[in-house]
Write an enzyme that holds these catalytic residues in place. Structure first.
Site, PDB file in Angstrom:
ATOM      1  N   ASP A   1      14.168  88.062 -11.135  1.00  0.00           N
ATOM      2  CA  ASP A   1      14.416  89.333 -10.453  1.00  0.00           C
ATOM      3  C   ASP A   1      13.148  90.158 -10.291  1.00  0.00           C
ATOM      4  OD1 ASP A   1      17.004  89.234  -9.645  1.00  0.00           O
ATOM      5  OD2 ASP A   1      17.707  90.878 -10.891  1.00  0.00           O
TER       6      ASP A   1
ATOM      7  N   ASP B   1      28.912  90.432 -18.945  1.00  0.00           N
ATOM      8  CA  ASP B   1      29.502  89.311 -19.674  1.00  0.00           C
ATOM      9  C   ASP B   1      30.882  89.675 -20.221  1.00  0.00           C
ATOM     10  OD1 ASP B   1      28.404  91.161 -21.404  1.00  0.00           O
ATOM     11  OD2 ASP B   1      27.075  89.750 -22.414  1.00  0.00           O
TER      12      ASP B   1
END
Length: 713
Positions: free
Chosen positions: A117, A428
């Site tokens: 990223d 998550d």
């Protein structure tokens, strides 16, 4: 214990409403204690979900090949996410990737996808160097059947290494690669002297063109870029065996489009991998969590290939475990409760949560519920799509480029019905929760030898700052329309929703910790009793609740291999988190909800400072950073110390202290826990001591609180 909690709450209600005091201040103190104990009661009740059906599984991967031949093993796509080459050193990411490439699994079945990223040419360069080293490393691992397949860990280990020219050569190759990559990082550029291969130079030229400056000179739009470093269809190692795919991806990002942090990066990898390989199994891995057991994929197949589980099993989670933890784990970085103990309880309900790394997903689970799949926008993204084009073909690369663009997800179901879910910083936890609400199940596999090992924060600031980010994300889940208390209880059932609620509302710990860190101490300083006298029966109720809670926690830690000192440090960190990350996460989330503040997403640094590492190894707390996070903690420590000394003075002076006995015990216990804080304030001169400005601010706040309490009491 439940009866004792009810008795305690009854006492508070009686004091508040049946026998109310005339003083508003007394009423406020009683109400504060009542709220604190209500929170403690809720956290205790929700934790019972972990105790109803705990289970520990055992698998036998050595028997797997009797049932499934190597050629029938399913494909495996591995997702590794990184974002900043200075906080997440490329050599750490490279070691993670190499350890996964070297699995005891058919290499032609493995594809490694690295999401960068940060769009860093430094990281890309590191992986190009790693690909050359992998051609030697993978055959070496097979030949010597080594377990530690992270080169850094293997060469630094104390195990008996083979004494041979081959070993010396492979170690020299690794050291050369490491020196070259780290030198490039130090210089912050990649020059022609490091790019001797013509294909590498072409890749870097292509990469340079993928940065497009916008009108303002300080704004850069990163265009998505996919670099196929290794292609399993023709790249071979020195032994002649095919190599795994190694694909570097930097997704499109723009200031005008939300990129959803790690969840967005994972969804880009999900789409790019669907176009290129579309393996039915996906492993998501943190960039610093290397493989510690090359047979982990075989353990995974024991579950995901089970016909009895296949139709509803979404993922298999391996607990996060860590290396480099100091002897007594002073910062409780192992998180034994959320990472090892609680998952065993949720496993009995078949809903252990996804913890961001070490998790094998069934690709199909990310596309709708078990009975009703959600069709993607294009057929090439479907889990059932069969890839029949080479990954280097222009058509494949063009489509991969398209699905990784920054505006691809506009007006689609990505992040809501498809893929990893958006809406929380803890993607998550939120993703697994939403999957369980859809009817999917999950299991936890906790073998004796850790499947993966990761780095731990070695400073208190890094540890609590990381935890603060998690707490904010959990609040986003707790107070969303999908709250576990409401939506979860409807779609998952009571026990499962309670388990998820325990984690989602964990920042509420700051309420009892804060009240019990200040109210008893300030009232003790002013000789005001707020707890029962030692001679009263209610005194023993408080003692029973305290000993029962701490006794249960002690037993939990010891039964999973902890020690007395590690338990002590774990409960100390529970107090510290309550006054730091839990408290600040609650304030920040509240301000954000009111539109006053925005979240500042900050990566946890994986860079190791030698002096900090030395102090950590010695078990010395590392403060050092002048962060506001440390102010409430230091104020509580100062007030507790002077309160305890004041109480001792009154006791030895012959004053009647019977009504202040519980306050003395509680304050003394807190003082004992804060010994590292006192040392950092007064006894240390190293760089890890408490910063001077924090001490000054905390002292002024402590004095102000004392005078305010004196006036009120």
């Amino acid at each position: 214990y439940f009866s004792a909690i009810l008795a305690l709450l009854y006492r508070h209600v009686r004091n508040l409403f049946l026998h109310p005091t005339t003083s508003f201040l007394s009423f406020s103190i009683t109400l504060s204690l009542f709220i604190s104990d209500l929170v403690l009661a809720f956290m205790w009740a929700s934790a019972q979900a972990f105790r109803m059906s705990p289970i520990r599984r055992k698998e036998f991967p050595q028997n797997l090949k009797r049932i499934i031949k190597d050629k029938d093993f399913v494909g495996l796509d591995v997702f590794i996410c990184t974002a900043d080459p200075y906080k997440e050193p490329p050599m750490n990411v490279v070691n993670t990737a190499l350890s996964l490439m070297a699995y005891d699994y058919p290499t032609e079945k493995i594809s490694i996808y690295v999401s960068d990223d940060g769009g860093s040419v430094l990281t890309l360069f590191a992986f190009m160097e790693a690909a050359k080293f992998a051609r030697h490393w993978l055959p070496f691992c097979r030949e010597h059947n080594i377990m530690e397949r992270s080169p850094h860990v293997y060469f630094c280990s104390n195990y008996q290494h083979p004494s041979s020219p081959h070993f010396d050569k492979i170690k020299m190759m690794y050291e050369d690669m490491k020196v070259k990559v780290e030198h490039v990082i130090d210089k912050d550029e990649v020059t022609d002297e490091y790019i001797t291969d013509h294909q590498q130079r072409q890749a870097f030229n292509k990469w340079t063109k993928s940065f497009t400056r916008m009108d303002h000179p300080t704004v850069i739009q990163i265009m998505n870029h996919d670099q196929i470093i290794l292609d399993k269809s023709h790249d071979k190692d020195i032994s002649g065996r095919l190599m795994p795919n190694l694909i570097y991806v930097s997704r499109g990002k723009s200031k005008t489009s939300p990129h959803h942090f790690k969840a967005g990066a994972l969804n880009v990898l999900l789409r790019v991998s669907a176009v290129m390989t579309n393996a039915p199994i996906i492993l998501t891995q943190d960039c610093d969590m290397y493989s510690n057991d090359p047979q982990t994929p075989l353990r995974m197949l024991c579950y995901l290939s089970d016909p009895a589980l296949k139709s509803s099993l979404a993922f298999l989670q391996f607990p996060q475990r860590f290396h480099g933890v100091n002897k007594d784990d002073i910062y409780d970085t192992e998180y034994k409760l959320p990472f090892q103990i609680n998952p065993m309880g949720l496993d009995g309900l078949k809903v252990p949560s996804y913890v961001g790394s070490g998790c094998f997903f069934r690709r199909r689970a990310l596309f709708g519920d078990p009975s009703t799949p959600v069709a993607p926008e294009i057929p090439e993204l479907s889990p059932e799509h069969v890839v029949n084009k080479p990954i280097r073909s222009q058509e494949t690369l063009s489509l991969a480029h398209h699905v990784a663009s920054c505006n691809y997800e506009n007006e689609t179901k990505w992040g809501s019905k498809t893929g990893f879910r958006y809406g929380s910083l803890v993607e998550d936890f939120y993703t697994s929760y939403r999957l369980h609400c859809e009817g999917w199940k999950s299991l936890c596999c906790n073998p004796e030898r850790a499947a993966f090992l990761g780095n731990v924060p070695i400073t208190l600031f890094d540890g609590v700052n990381q935890c603060k980010r998690w707490c904010i994300g959990l609040f986003e889940v707790a107070f969303s329309k999908y709250s576990p208390l409401t939506f979860g209880s409807q779609y998952m059932g009571l026990l499962m929703s309670l388990g998820y609620s325990h984690h989602a509302f964990c920042s509420f710990w700051c309420i009892p910790v804060t009240f019990y860190s200040f109210l008893p101490q300030l009232t003790l300083l002013n000789q005001v009793s707020i707890f029962p006298k030692i001679s009263e029966p209610w005194f023993f109720l408080y003692v029973f609740l305290f000993l029962g809670s701490y006794g249960q926690n002690f037993l939990d830690i010891i039964l999973v291999g902890g020690t007395v000192r590690r338990w002590w440090n774990a409960q100390r960190m529970w107090m510290i988190r309550g006054l730091t990350c839990n408290l600040f996460a609650s304030i920040e989330y509240l301000l954000r909800s009111l539109g006053i503040s925005t979240y500042d997403f900050c990566l946890t640094s994986k860079v190791v400072d030698d002096e900090q590492s030395k102090r950590y190894g010695q078990g010395i707390f590392e403060f050092g950073v002048p962060s506001p996070l440390f102010v409430p903690l230091t104020v509580a420590a100062i007030i507790s110390l002077f309160s305890f000394l004041s109480g001792l003075t009154g006791f030895f002076s012959g004053n009647n202290m019977e009504g202040l006995g519980l306050q003395m015990i509680l304050t003394g216990f807190i003082v004992l826990n804060y010994l590292p804080v006192y040392g950092a304030i007064a006894l240390r001169n190293d760089a890890g001591k408490m910063p001077t400005q924090i001490i000054i601010i905390s002292t002024f706040v402590s004095v102000a609180l004392y005078y305010a309490s004196s006036l009120c009491l």
